[in-house]
Design an enzyme around this catalytic site. Structure first.
Site, PDB file in Angstrom:
ATOM      1  N   ASN A  64      55.803  61.717  77.286  1.00 14.36           N
ATOM      2  CA  ASN A  64      55.748  61.342  75.875  1.00 14.36           C
ATOM      3  C   ASN A  64      57.154  61.247  75.327  1.00 14.36           C
ATOM      4  OD1 ASN A  64      56.373  63.240  73.397  1.00 14.36           O
ATOM      5  ND2 ASN A  64      55.789  64.600  75.086  1.00 14.36           N
ATOM      6  N   ALA A  65      57.317  60.327  74.391  1.00  9.80           N
ATOM      7  CA  ALA A  65      58.572  60.225  73.633  1.00  9.80           C
ATOM      8  C   ALA A  65      58.183  59.821  72.218  1.00  9.80           C
ATOM      9  CB  ALA A  65      59.513  59.203  74.257  1.00  9.80           C
ATOM     10  N   GLY A 109      59.370  61.178  69.448  1.00  8.67           N
ATOM     11  CA  GLY A 109      60.551  61.118  68.582  1.00  8.67           C
ATOM     12  C   GLY A 109      60.417  61.989  67.350  1.00  8.67           C
ATOM     13  N   CYS A 136      63.716  69.484  72.450  1.00  6.16           N
ATOM     14  CA  CYS A 136      63.035  68.181  72.523  1.00  6.16           C
ATOM     15  C   CYS A 136      63.961  67.178  73.199  1.00  6.16           C
ATOM     16  CB  CYS A 136      62.663  67.665  71.133  1.00  6.16           C
ATOM     17  SG  CYS A 136      61.838  66.058  71.237  1.00  6.16           S
ATOM     18  N   LYS A 143      62.353  77.867  71.207  1.00 10.49           N
ATOM     19  CA  LYS A 143      61.679  77.132  72.284  1.00 10.49           C
ATOM     20  C   LYS A 143      62.709  76.602  73.267  1.00 10.49           C
ATOM     21  CE  LYS A 143      57.987  73.937  73.075  1.00 10.49           C
ATOM     22  NZ  LYS A 143      56.886  73.242  72.423  1.00 10.49           N
ATOM     23  N   ILE A 200      57.770  76.701  78.198  1.00 10.35           N
ATOM     24  CA  ILE A 200      58.863  75.762  78.157  1.00 10.35           C
ATOM     25  C   ILE A 200      58.507  74.506  77.348  1.00 10.35           C
ATOM     26  CG2 ILE A 200      59.939  76.328  80.375  1.00 10.35           C
ATOM     27  CD1 ILE A 200      58.303  74.046  81.664  1.00 10.35           C
ATOM     28  N   GLY A 247      51.528  72.932  81.234  1.00 11.92           N
ATOM     29  CA  GLY A 247      50.556  72.588  82.267  1.00 11.92           C
ATOM     30  C   GLY A 247      49.345  73.474  82.361  1.00 11.92           C
ATOM     31  N   GLY A 289      49.095  72.348  75.308  1.00 10.07           N
ATOM     32  CA  GLY A 289      49.390  71.085  74.648  1.00 10.07           C
ATOM     33  C   GLY A 289      48.605  69.955  75.306  1.00 10.07           C
TER      34      GLY A 289
HETATM   35  C1  FMN Z   1      52.515  64.358  72.704  1.00 16.76           C
HETATM   36  C2  FMN Z   1      53.388  65.599  72.707  1.00 16.76           C
HETATM   37  C3  FMN Z   1      54.146  65.908  71.582  1.00 16.76           C
HETATM   38  C4  FMN Z   1      54.969  67.051  71.570  1.00 16.76           C
HETATM   39  N1  FMN Z   1      55.708  67.346  70.451  1.00 16.76           N
HETATM   40  C5  FMN Z   1      56.463  68.477  70.427  1.00 16.76           C
HETATM   41  C6  FMN Z   1      57.193  68.829  69.246  1.00 16.76           C
HETATM   42  O1  FMN Z   1      57.130  68.168  68.225  1.00 16.76           O
HETATM   43  N2  FMN Z   1      57.955  69.958  69.288  1.00 16.76           N
HETATM   44  C7  FMN Z   1      58.027  70.753  70.412  1.00 16.76           C
HETATM   45  O2  FMN Z   1      58.724  71.778  70.388  1.00 16.76           O
HETATM   46  N3  FMN Z   1      57.349  70.441  71.535  1.00 16.76           N
HETATM   47  C8  FMN Z   1      56.574  69.334  71.565  1.00 16.76           C
HETATM   48  N4  FMN Z   1      55.861  69.021  72.700  1.00 16.76           N
HETATM   49  C9  FMN Z   1      55.965  69.894  73.893  1.00 16.76           C
HETATM   50  C10 FMN Z   1      54.758  70.836  73.994  1.00 16.76           C
HETATM   51  O3  FMN Z   1      54.677  71.663  72.843  1.00 16.76           O
HETATM   52  C11 FMN Z   1      54.818  71.724  75.250  1.00 16.76           C
HETATM   53  O4  FMN Z   1      55.963  72.558  75.203  1.00 16.76           O
HETATM   54  C12 FMN Z   1      54.894  70.909  76.529  1.00 16.76           C
HETATM   55  O5  FMN Z   1      54.126  69.731  76.418  1.00 16.76           O
HETATM   56  C13 FMN Z   1      54.390  71.708  77.738  1.00 16.76           C
HETATM   57  O6  FMN Z   1      53.072  72.182  77.546  1.00 16.76           O
HETATM   58  P1  FMN Z   1      51.753  71.364  78.012  1.00 16.76           P
HETATM   59  O7  FMN Z   1      51.955  70.976  79.460  1.00 16.76           O
HETATM   60  O8  FMN Z   1      50.614  72.314  77.800  1.00 16.76           O
HETATM   61  O9  FMN Z   1      51.670  70.163  77.132  1.00 16.76           O
HETATM   62  C14 FMN Z   1      55.024  67.883  72.732  1.00 16.76           C
HETATM   63  C15 FMN Z   1      54.253  67.551  73.857  1.00 16.76           C
HETATM   64  C16 FMN Z   1      53.440  66.432  73.860  1.00 16.76           C
HETATM   65  C17 FMN Z   1      52.623  66.117  75.098  1.00 16.76           C
END
Ligand code: FMN
Length: 253
Positions: free
Chosen positions: A17-18, A20, A77, A112, A138, A194, A215
């Site tokens: 994802n990006a 932004g 980020c 974070k 992470i 994950g 997430g």
């Molecule tokens: C679509 C999306 C948007 C995200 N937006 C943010 C964000 O705004 N701020 C942040 O600290 N992490 C953001 N993350 C990172 C997640 O909070 C998380 O740290 C990361 O995805 C790993 O966990 P997961 O594998 O359960 O998704 C985002 C992740 C995804 C997939």
């Protein structure tokens, strides 16, 4: 405004994802969004990203006067041109962000951390000593994907953050690396990266996650949290444990 599309792309066992960090700004969130949320059993954290130390400090001040339970400092980020991981990859800058926010709020500050960081344990130490009350471990790993017909990057931002089950082993290792310094200062770790099953949650707990976050798993199954909790309860019952906390940091090594 966020980044140009495509902003998300499914990859084997994960996604890029990006986004932004598209959002309406901290004042709008505090004035117009937070008042309409069901505060009570559900607790809300703010995720804060600034483009300068002054902006991070201002965000802390605005959220201080709001119902959020904690402020998660996003210095990890990978998808923005300013702020984010540009602060988090340098332990000194990471600590400066916490130092800038600390006097502006009494709310818990949860930093974070980025898995892209060269020395995550050192960054953890410095942000804790600067006043962080917790660590979130992470954020995503930087990656990319290519459209082989157009030969262009799939993600509009070119690179994106990799999340989902593909990064779980990295998340566990980063928790293992930050656990020693966190435990020394009695600082909790929110583990994420994950996690999609109860067994994953148990691995995170054993490695040293005082709390867990999900997430990407919610993209596959919006009802996942209840299922993970049920599986966790079954495991604790089978192992004669009364609480999740009994499991935390019990890694045998
Ligand atoms: C679509 C999306 C948007 C995200 N937006 C943010 C964000 O705004 N701020 C942040 O600290 N992490 C953001 N993350 C990172 C997640 O909070 C998380 O740290 C990361 O995805 C790993 O966990 P997961 O594998 O359960 O998704 C985002 C992740 C995804 C997939």
């Amino acid at each position: 405004m966020g980044n140009a599309p495509h902003r998300v792309y499914e990859t084997p066992s994960g996604m890029l994802n990006a986004i932004g960090l598209q959002n309406p700004g901290v004042k709008h969130v505090v004035e117009n969004i937070l008042p309409n949320l069901p505060h009570g059993e559900t607790q809300f954290w703010a995720n804060a990203n600034g483009t300068s130390l002054a902006e991070y400090a201002e965000i802390a001040a605005v959220f201080d006067n709001s119902p959020v339970t904690a402020i998660e400092i996003n210095i990890s980020c990978p998808n923005v041109k300013e702020g984010g991981v540009h602060f988090g990859n340098d332990p000194v800058m990471a600590a400066k962000v916490v130092e800038a926010m600390r006097p502006m709020t009494k709310k818990p500050l949860i930093t974070k951390l980025s898995p892209n960081n060269a020395d995550i344990a050192e960054t953890a130490r410095m942000v804790i000593e600067a006043g962080s009350d917790g660590l979130s471990v992470i954020n995503t790993l930087v990656g990319m994907a290519v459209d082989i017909e157009t030969r262009k990057p799939v993600i509009g931002n070119i690179s994106g953050g990799l999340s989902g089950p593909a990064i779980k082993p990295v998340a566990l290792w980063k928790i293992r690396q930050t656990r020693t310094v966190a435990a020394k200062h009695n600082i909790p770790i929110l583990g994420q990266g994950g996690l999609t099953t109860g067994a994953d949650a148990i691995e995170f707990a054993i490695t040293g996650s005082d709390a867990i976050g999900i997430g990407t798993g919610l993209f596959y199954d919006p009802l996942l949290c209840g299922k993970v909790l049920d599986e966790l309860r079954d495991y604790l019952t089978r192992h004669n444990m009364k609480s999740y906390q009994e499991l935390v940091g019990t890694l045998q090594s």
